[in-house]
Design a protein around this motif. Structure first.
Motif, mmCIF file in Angstrom:
data_model
loop_
_atom_site.group_PDB
_atom_site.id
_atom_site.type_symbol
_atom_site.label_atom_id
_atom_site.label_comp_id
_atom_site.label_asym_id
_atom_site.label_seq_id
_atom_site.Cartn_x
_atom_site.Cartn_y
_atom_site.Cartn_z
ATOM 1 N N LEU A 154 0.824 -1.211 0.000
ATOM 2 C CA LEU A 154 0.000 0.000 0.000
ATOM 3 C C LEU A 154 0.856 1.260 0.000
ATOM 4 N N LYS A 155 1.912 1.257 0.796
ATOM 5 C CA LYS A 155 2.797 2.423 0.851
ATOM 6 C C LYS A 155 3.392 2.689 -0.523
ATOM 7 N N ARG A 156 3.853 1.622 -1.177
ATOM 8 C CA ARG A 156 4.489 1.791 -2.482
ATOM 9 C C ARG A 156 3.491 2.271 -3.535
ATOM 10 N N ILE A 157 2.300 1.696 -3.535
ATOM 11 C CA ILE A 157 1.357 2.036 -4.597
ATOM 12 C C ILE A 157 0.790 3.439 -4.426
ATOM 13 N N LEU A 158 0.588 3.870 -3.196
ATOM 14 C CA LEU A 158 0.067 5.224 -2.977
ATOM 15 C C LEU A 158 1.078 6.286 -3.405
ATOM 16 N N GLU A 159 2.340 5.922 -3.425
ATOM 17 C CA GLU A 159 3.375 6.852 -3.891
ATOM 18 C C GLU A 159 3.457 6.909 -5.409
ATOM 19 N N LEU A 160 2.899 5.910 -6.090
ATOM 20 C CA LEU A 160 3.058 5.791 -7.534
ATOM 21 C C LEU A 160 1.826 6.181 -8.355
ATOM 22 N N ILE A 161 0.639 6.082 -7.770
ATOM 23 C CA ILE A 161 -0.564 6.174 -8.595
ATOM 24 C C ILE A 161 -0.790 7.537 -9.245
ATOM 25 N N LYS A 162 -0.441 8.615 -8.573
ATOM 26 C CA LYS A 162 -0.840 9.934 -9.044
ATOM 27 C C LYS A 162 -0.344 10.272 -10.448
ATOM 28 N N LYS A 163 0.807 9.780 -10.806
ATOM 29 C CA LYS A 163 1.417 10.184 -12.072
ATOM 30 C C LYS A 163 1.117 9.228 -13.221
ATOM 31 N N ASN A 164 0.309 8.168 -12.979
ATOM 32 C CA ASN A 164 0.143 7.128 -13.983
ATOM 33 C C ASN A 164 -1.316 6.776 -14.222
ATOM 34 N N ASP A 165 -1.600 6.315 -15.447
ATOM 35 C CA ASP A 165 -2.945 5.858 -15.787
ATOM 36 C C ASP A 165 -3.137 4.393 -15.432
ATOM 37 N N ILE A 166 -2.102 3.607 -15.652
ATOM 38 C CA ILE A 166 -2.141 2.167 -15.353
ATOM 39 C C ILE A 166 -0.823 1.767 -14.714
ATOM 40 N N ILE A 167 -0.907 0.994 -13.654
ATOM 41 C CA ILE A 167 0.279 0.386 -13.055
ATOM 42 C C ILE A 167 0.079 -1.120 -13.073
ATOM 43 N N ILE A 168 1.092 -1.830 -13.493
ATOM 44 C CA ILE A 168 1.028 -3.290 -13.482
ATOM 45 C C ILE A 168 2.284 -3.809 -12.788
ATOM 46 N N SER A 169 2.104 -4.762 -11.894
ATOM 47 C CA SER A 169 3.252 -5.270 -11.145
ATOM 48 C C SER A 169 3.436 -6.763 -11.378
ATOM 49 N N SER A 170 4.653 -7.218 -11.128
ATOM 50 C CA SER A 170 4.895 -8.655 -11.091
ATOM 51 C C SER A 170 4.175 -9.238 -9.872
ATOM 52 N N ARG A 171 4.230 -10.551 -9.713
ATOM 53 C CA ARG A 171 3.531 -11.166 -8.583
ATOM 54 C C ARG A 171 4.364 -12.281 -7.977
ATOM 55 N N ASN A 172 4.069 -12.597 -6.741
ATOM 56 C CA ASN A 172 4.615 -13.793 -6.104
ATOM 57 C C ASN A 172 3.628 -14.934 -6.328
ATOM 58 N N ASN A 173 4.047 -15.988 -6.988
ATOM 59 C CA ASN A 173 3.230 -17.189 -7.083
ATOM 60 C C ASN A 173 3.496 -18.040 -5.839
ATOM 61 N N VAL A 174 2.456 -18.250 -5.040
ATOM 62 C CA VAL A 174 2.603 -18.992 -3.789
ATOM 63 C C VAL A 174 1.884 -20.333 -3.935
ATOM 64 N N TYR A 175 2.659 -21.419 -3.823
ATOM 65 C CA TYR A 175 2.126 -22.757 -4.041
ATOM 66 C C TYR A 175 1.660 -23.383 -2.731
ATOM 67 N N GLN A 176 0.965 -24.495 -2.840
ATOM 68 C CA GLN A 176 0.374 -25.123 -1.661
ATOM 69 C C GLN A 176 1.421 -25.613 -0.662
ATOM 70 N N ASN A 177 2.628 -25.839 -1.147
ATOM 71 C CA ASN A 177 3.713 -26.234 -0.246
ATOM 72 C C ASN A 177 4.463 -25.023 0.309
ATOM 73 N N ASN A 178 3.869 -23.825 0.116
ATOM 74 C CA ASN A 178 4.433 -22.541 0.578
ATOM 75 C C ASN A 178 5.674 -22.114 -0.192
ATOM 76 N N LYS A 179 5.970 -22.794 -1.290
ATOM 77 C CA LYS A 179 7.061 -22.359 -2.154
ATOM 78 C C LYS A 179 6.635 -21.088 -2.884
ATOM 79 N N VAL A 180 7.526 -20.114 -2.924
ATOM 80 C CA VAL A 180 7.222 -18.820 -3.543
ATOM 81 C C VAL A 180 8.137 -18.589 -4.741
ATOM 82 N N LYS A 181 7.542 -18.186 -5.855
ATOM 83 C CA LYS A 181 8.315 -17.875 -7.049
ATOM 84 C C LYS A 181 7.824 -16.543 -7.616
ATOM 85 N N ILE A 182 8.762 -15.618 -7.855
ATOM 86 C CA ILE A 182 8.377 -14.338 -8.448
ATOM 87 C C ILE A 182 8.179 -14.520 -9.947
#
Length: 266
Positions: free
Chosen positions: A105-133
């Motif tokens: 939230l802190k990061r996005i509130l700092e970015l939204i004002k100057k842009n029409d669309i923001i798209i970010s990467s994501r963390n894929n979180v699997y059932q075994n708690n393995k995380v992959k960006i």
């Protein structure tokens, strides 16, 4: 009276009480949650979703508005319902089984004002708690190691094709709900097209309608803003059905681009 908040997190949901609670916790745990609104559209859930939301409304300071559909409208219509509940200039449509990364939230509130669309990467979180960006835009590996933001000034067809050429994942073309924050006053979600209901990708066309017709400030954020709950959809065990849903939904929603062969090819 003018609404003082800038961002609404719009959450379409159906029978996801446990997941929704996790998402709300991830919002509430961030102090910037006092600066945002939350709009939830419940697609006539049969579990304890309504009671859960009422408890959050009663017991916390979160600014939560709730719509409960009288019957299940299907996923596409409910996406639009949630977005159209937003009172703020910016909206963030998030699937109820996903949840925010700490500090998002802190990061996005700092970015939204100057842009029409923001798209970010994501963390894929699997059932075994393995995380992959999962990164969406193709840059050199050194760039992806940084917490960098990449700005695209899409002011012509040439500039749009340059962006498309950088995309290495269809999520960078707005397929993944939870990674996109946008100016809801500019991008029109007022009405869903009947022919696109049931595709699960009806949210694509409003973004593309805007981006091909208007100068667009698009920001790609390489550091994830959201955690994606992997393996939690009805097609997960049938990859053929899942791929057909993705392909057909994508092509149907972008059929209108066929009038420009170069752009459609890209």
């Amino acid at each position: 009276m003018e609404y003082s908040k800038e961002l609404t997190i719009c959450i379409p949901t159906y029978n996801r009480e446990i997941f929704l609670n996790r998402l709300l916790k991830s919002i509430y745990s961030q102090k910037e949650s006092q600066q945002i609104a939350i709009a939830i559209s419940d697609n006539c859930s049969k579990d304890g979703t309504k009671e859960l939301i009422r408890k959050w409304q009663k017991d916390t300071y979160l600014d939560i508005s709730l719509n409960i559909n009288k019957s299940n409208l299907g996923a596409d219509k409910n996406y639009f319902k949630a977005i159209n509940m937003a009172k703020t200039e910016y909206a963030w449509l998030i699937g109820s089984d996903d949840w925010l990364v700490e500090g998002a939230l802190k990061r996005i509130l700092e970015l939204i004002k100057k842009n029409d669309i923001i798209i970010s990467s994501r963390n894929n979180v699997y059932q075994n708690n393995k995380v992959k960006i999962e990164h969406y835009i193709k840059f050199c590996s050194e760039d992806l190691k940084d917490d960098s933001n990449y700005f695209f000034n899409i002011d012509s067809k040439k500039a749009l094709i340059y962006y498309l050429d950088k995309c290495e994942n269809i999520a960078s073309l707005f397929t993944y709900l939870s990674s996109i924050i946008f100016n809801s006053k500019k991008i029109n979600f007022s009405k869903i097209e009947k022919s696109l209901v049931g595709t699960y990708y009806s949210h694509l066309k409003p973004y593309f309608n805007y981006i091909v017709s208007n100068k667009t400030r698009l920001l790609y954020v390489s550091k994830p803003l959201v955690n994606n709950n992997m393996g939690n959809d009805s097609f997960y065990t049938n990859w053929v059905a899942r791929m057909n849903l993705d392909l057909n939904g994508f092509l149907l929603n972008l059929k209108f681009l066929k009038k420009d062969k170069t752009l459609y090819s890209s």
